[in-house]
Write an enzyme that holds these catalytic residues in place. Structure first.
Site, mmCIF file in Angstrom:
data_model
loop_
_atom_site.group_PDB
_atom_site.id
_atom_site.type_symbol
_atom_site.label_atom_id
_atom_site.label_comp_id
_atom_site.label_asym_id
_atom_site.label_seq_id
_atom_site.Cartn_x
_atom_site.Cartn_y
_atom_site.Cartn_z
ATOM 1 N N THR D 95 -25.811 -15.202 -4.561
ATOM 2 C CA THR D 95 -26.055 -16.272 -4.039
ATOM 3 C C THR D 95 -27.082 -16.926 -5.003
ATOM 4 O O THR D 95 -27.856 -17.318 -5.113
ATOM 5 C CB THR D 95 -26.293 -16.396 -2.672
ATOM 6 N N LYS D 170 -19.899 -21.490 -1.913
ATOM 7 C CA LYS D 170 -20.944 -20.461 -1.505
ATOM 8 C C LYS D 170 -22.434 -21.334 -0.486
ATOM 9 O O LYS D 170 -22.632 -21.006 0.785
ATOM 10 C CB LYS D 170 -21.811 -19.290 -2.089
ATOM 11 N N LYS D 238 -34.293 -20.889 1.436
ATOM 12 C CA LYS D 238 -34.099 -22.032 -0.371
ATOM 13 C C LYS D 238 -32.369 -22.030 -0.703
ATOM 14 O O LYS D 238 -32.153 -22.931 -1.378
ATOM 15 C CB LYS D 238 -33.737 -19.667 -1.084
#
Lengths: 290, 290, 290, 290
Positions: D95, D170, D238
């Site tokens: 990711t 994503k 994050k």
């Protein structure tokens, strides 16, 4: 004739004392009678009920913490309003919402009296030193009539506009204080995380054109983390909530106000309700954070 | 020996002019050369590249709009840093993030030079009038060495701490300005929705202890809705974004900053990027709203 | 004996129709009488006032848009409550705040009746199809008593707890819907800014475990930008405001709720009040944005 | 020829195991070699460096926690990319931010190879059960080429669009999860403050159309307050930060995202970084709050 003063808390006791010092003859009332002792020693008459205040005065000042308390002393079973001689003048210095002030004005007018919403800018020390700023809604001639009283308690009299606008301005003013306090607390948080000392940050930012004057009054509290209350955090939270509800009624979006308000809500949850409102800093930048 | 000055935009041109007025001999560089004309008339040498500035100076000032631009003139193919005589002093007045300043300091040191991060508080007018406030990170002796230059451009020199802390303080300072501007705009929004005029609100709030001094400078912009830029809104948004990224790196939560930042983002979307940052008011309280 | 139904708006008319279809004999009232026509054709008795409903029923359902409207039909001059035969049952399906429901329960009990707060989850289509979900506060035996009615209008009956908890659950439920709608709108905003089509985003996200089932119902509105209302945006804003006021009373901080609420407030200002609440997407990602 | 798999953490180890189970011959690399033991027992070749993986494969999968880690194994001194035979295919399942993926695609192309950004939706359990959902950016024919591998690890392959759009989707997907988690936590907070039990709230809200399916997976964590990590809170923070930075780059305002992000930041400060991201509930509604 005497002037009435109802509500002798942190603010009211000092305001009444300044009236007395300026030579005004007072009839005072407070739920807890002990708080009236100093004033009585100074010559004030202690009333046993708001009603008794109403019987002896043509001008009555109220300084209470909630609209409910104001309504009770004015319109409750022992309320002073029904006892006042015709065409008396009621000056409410409490911080309440504008629509409440407008309703009180209407009630007073219907009963043949006059009304001013006259909340103050400034907390403990300005109250003590007679340096409050009055933000007033109502008729200009009524403001003039009580000006000698106001001058004894404050350093400036702002006649904002018609009934309710004193309360409106006060709400807007407190909203600015609350958001600026949070902004400053966040600035200190970021600055200390970057290794700059709180002292250097206060020194620089408070003297920058971005630093509101009241911040200097809070400097010692911030640096010593002794947040003894001048204006309690829960009152600030209440005022921001009031502004938020008013914004909803007026169909106005105020996202930054909401973010600041929630920080005060979290600070309350963290046990800081009764500290000074600058204690929001303790929530945002706890003493032992890095 | 001459002093170098790279970057002659809104701010840089005025700062360099004040250096010249104070008698300093300058070598200047700007990508668009026209902006150097006045300075050249006044006796400055125009360099064709940053490199050429480096060859003629031991002290170089840079005043550019982004870290990328700073890096390019310093370390790019035509960068000045590699040309400087040993132990020269580079003073970067640009507003950049602290970690960038720290990196530039390390690069300069490695190449045998010295570095100061010296961003300024104050926009167009203070730049013009030599009334900027320098917020400096680096060695005290280096600050002393360039103090005569700084005094020609500003009214105060704040040596905050080691490398990076000038940039840090500047970021924290701008964050305060941005949040206070939004708080004031929201206060005006709520106040006007309650029927108080913008004039009365400005008058009262700007003179209240909650009113930061810089707001007075913005009063005419707010009242006339002429937001000609002193400090463009998109720069303020950039600075708040910078503060936000730094907060993430430092693991610090700043919710009120975020709310203010997003209001600037929406104001950008609404076409106000190049207006003064006080134009966030136009987004929060559009001229024709009730 | 007959059942009363007061309030024949978007929801109420469909709920009453399902009661009729199930064979219940109704006495109906609505301020605008035209809305009762279909039901009267089907055999319902049209009352000229709430009072007349009270005289003919032992069970009364109310479905109105505000607490004020509920209070008026129940307790106003022509209110039904005072006319009911002893020990009747009032089922309020309106979405109101929990403290209002608790007060209504107390008033009803004092007058010798029983009360259920029974707001529904689901809007136009579930109302039409008898697929509402009832969220109920009150006594279990009273829930059982009206279960046949509820089964005719809905597909599930959740007895949450004592009086007020139906309203509480409904408020919490709507708060979730409002925040999820905003989250999804922001996700589409970011996704389209990165060049992904709205269709692909809806397809992927609505089938992801992060996609709440109700979003599929909104898909066509989002893709066609035809936000004809099932649940108007201003009602959602009202419900989030209600949640916010309740949070204040309960001393609970809900910062993300506030951010979502202000987006609905801005959407209202942008003229989307009467559109479906999913039109907050039009504010967050205007059709012609890149 | 063999397939390479680099990165055997929580996710990667399970994904590689499913490849092996499906009969693919693997060359694996992980910084901590112990994590490869099971796979080696199962027949996988353990490489001593990413470089060695490159020498033996035409298809390489990477599953690492940061862009920096991805860049290091691909392009670092021991990077695999330079060792791959011509026209190989690199599938990055990590990711990362879309611009990073786009840059990797360009680097790979320049070196004569092909690239897919193929992050996954789903955490520990779906990884274990081969039920991940792949969100892919790149060329359709390349997706087809690796489909047998993807089918062994997941239950769905979404080819979103060109390079970077897998990473984009994503990011958008995780942003939705993060905001919905916060919305649900706030809903529980308000509901419990009104006296409804967590069990009843979960039961009702998770089965409401407003309840996203993934919430049921978190139910036990919420009710037992055992937040053992499937997807750690600091990773969610994050990802929301990444979304926030991307929003800034795309000039998009996402105020509700920011409010949610700051709640995760505060939860980190409260010591919950390594717990599951649903532990934001513990910050919003601490176990011992009323």
């Amino acid at each position: 004739m005497k002037a009435g003063f109802i509500g002798l808390g942190i603010m009211g006791s000092r305001m009444a004392a300044n009236l007395q010092k300026a030579g005004f003859d007072l009839v005072v009332y407070n739920r807890t009678k002990e708080k009236a002792e100093e004033l009585v020693k100074g010559g004030a008459t202690l009333a046993n009920s708001p009603e008794e205040v109403g019987k002896q005065c043509r001008v009555v000042f109220t300084m209470l913490s909630t609209p409910e308390a104001v309504e009770e002393v004015a319109l409750g079973r022992d309320g002073f309003l029904k006892e006042l001689p015709g065409n008396s003048l009621w000056v409410d210095c409490s911080t309440v919402n504008p629509s409440f002030s407008q309703r009180m004005a209407q009630v007073a007018l219907k009963m043949g009296h006059r009304f001013l919403d006259a909340p103050v800018s400034g907390s403990l020390k300005p109250a003590q030193n007679g340096e409050l700023i009055f933000l007033i809604g109502g008729e200009a001639k009524d403001v003039d009539e009580v000006r000698p009283f106001l001058d004894a308690m404050g350093k400036a009299v702002n006649h904002v506009g018609p009934h309710g606008q004193g309360a409106s301005m006060k709400m807007v003013n407190n909203m600015l204080f609350g958001q600026v306090m949070v902004a400053f607390a966040e600035a200190l948080r970021l600055g200390t995380s970057l290794g700059i000392s709180e002292e250097t940050l206060c020194q620089t930012l408070m003297n920058s054109p971005g630093g509101a004057p009241f911040l200097k009054v809070k400097e010692q509290k911030l640096l010593t983390r002794d947040f003894s209350p001048e204006f309690p955090l829960e009152w600030m939270h209440k005022d921001l909530h009031l502004a938020s509800v008013t914004a909803y009624e007026k169909e106005v979006a105020l996202p930054a106000l909401q973010a600041a308000k929630e920080l005060f809500a979290m600070a309350k949850t963290a046990g800081l309700s009764e500290q000074d409102f600058s204690a929001v800093y303790e929530f945002i930048n706890p003493k032992n954070s890095k």
